[in-house]
Design a protein around this motif. Sequence first.
Motif: not given
Length: 523
Positions: A401-402, A466-469, A437-443, A425-429
């Motif tokens: 979540s955000f 989002k596109e894959e989903a 996965d979020v942590a991997e991109n923030l590192m 925030e908009r995209m996580l919603a």
Amino acid sequence: MVKMGEFWATLGSVIASLMFVRAILKEYFPYQLWGYIEKYSHKLVRFVYPYIEITFPEFTDERLKRSEIFSAIQTYLSANDSVRTRASRFKADVVKDSKSIVLSMDDKEEVTDEFKGVKVWWVLGKNTPKRDFSFSFYPAADEKRFYKLTFHKSHRDLITGSYISHVLDEGKATTVRNRQRKLYSNNPSKNWHGWKATKWSHVHFEHPATFDTLAMERKKKEDIKKDLKKFSESKEYYKKIGKAWKRGYLLYGPPGTGKSTMVAAMANFLNYDIYDLELTTVQDNTELRTLLIETSSKSIIVIEDIDCSLDLTGQREKKKEKDDEEEETDPIKKKQKEMEKERDKSSKVTLSGLLNFIDGLWSACGGERIIVFTTNFVDKLDPALIRRGRMDKRIEMSYCSFEAFKVLAKNYLNIEWHELYAEIERMLAETDMTPADVAENLMPKSDEENAESCLKNLIEALEVAKEEARKKAEEEVRLKAEKEKKEKEKSAEENVNKEEETSGNKDKEFGSIDHKEGKIVEN
């Protein structure tokens, strides 16, 4: 001066004479008579000596097992500042399972302590055994230490009751706070026997996860912490209601949502050890009970991915025929089924045995335990396994979540806010992405990357996800439509065949009737 010299000479002669008489009495008097002499001499001493002495030896039996009481007293005296400041000589010890060096009283050192206005004296003594020159397979006995507690006999009830219990409780609590926590793993039963064989092997537990660094909503974390704290302080409550002092937690959610990290945070919050139980190495229910007995209190027993550990899921018979049909067309499921069969041959742990492990009679062996199950698919578990009373608290580990993202951004990038937060925030919603996965991109991947570039990387990853989903959802819709079309075609074909069969049966029926009437009819 001469008179003083004569006094000491006379005193020395008297002491020497008394020692000589004592030696003669002990050597030549009958054993029974000497026993009476010692008995009444002790009574005489107690009559004129107003103090009581209690000795706490370091070792409790012939196997030289260290006394828990001695260790608790040692820890209490070492940690009590008011006592420690009265000592002048210390000994540095590395106590087993402790994080640091412990300063304890040196031999023959005496300190005082006060409890509810009553003064007591502690002294560390030492017994040196007599040398034995006889042959033995066992090593010679070492010097044995002991603590001696001295207090006035008018305070007997207070000291023997409240004070000693206070010392032991404080000593044990300090030991728990200062101990080096461990992560245990169960050994295969074939390694349980032999020299120094153990049922559990361990390493020091040094996982840094805490609830502050856990990617989860703050309200949810506070609720879990409150529940854990309440459990750890409810010994008397569990005793009052007649239940074993334990609690069950079920952590469920997709892979990468932080279930293992949650277990580590719980252990660090409560200062508990962790027992990671691998069910596939346990041969039967008896071994499972044996492993439970060997666990200590103040511990978390974890069974990760319980839906994959053994064939303990519910509704097995109901799904068996359907699974067999899918095996014929799906090679992956066929391989999984073969692996499950091979696994079940090596382990005979049953659902009943696991339930008894959780809340049967054997679960009351020891106390202050938390049992944690983790699973990616909660719907696969047998309802009896996760009902209330066995799994007392269910915690869903969901997608990021955000609010969870902000915790990760603070951990990895050390920022509280950024202009890109609104877009994230908009995209996580709109998009499901796990905290891992979020942590991997923030590192940061290099020294050139800053907070803004890492946040942009996350936005790009969210767009890709989002596109894959979307493509996956379209593919699922297409496959569902094809499946429904095939089912309709199959149903229509079955109806046609059924109608033809019915029509044929009717023609045969009419032909037999005509034959009875003497007419020849070709069907």
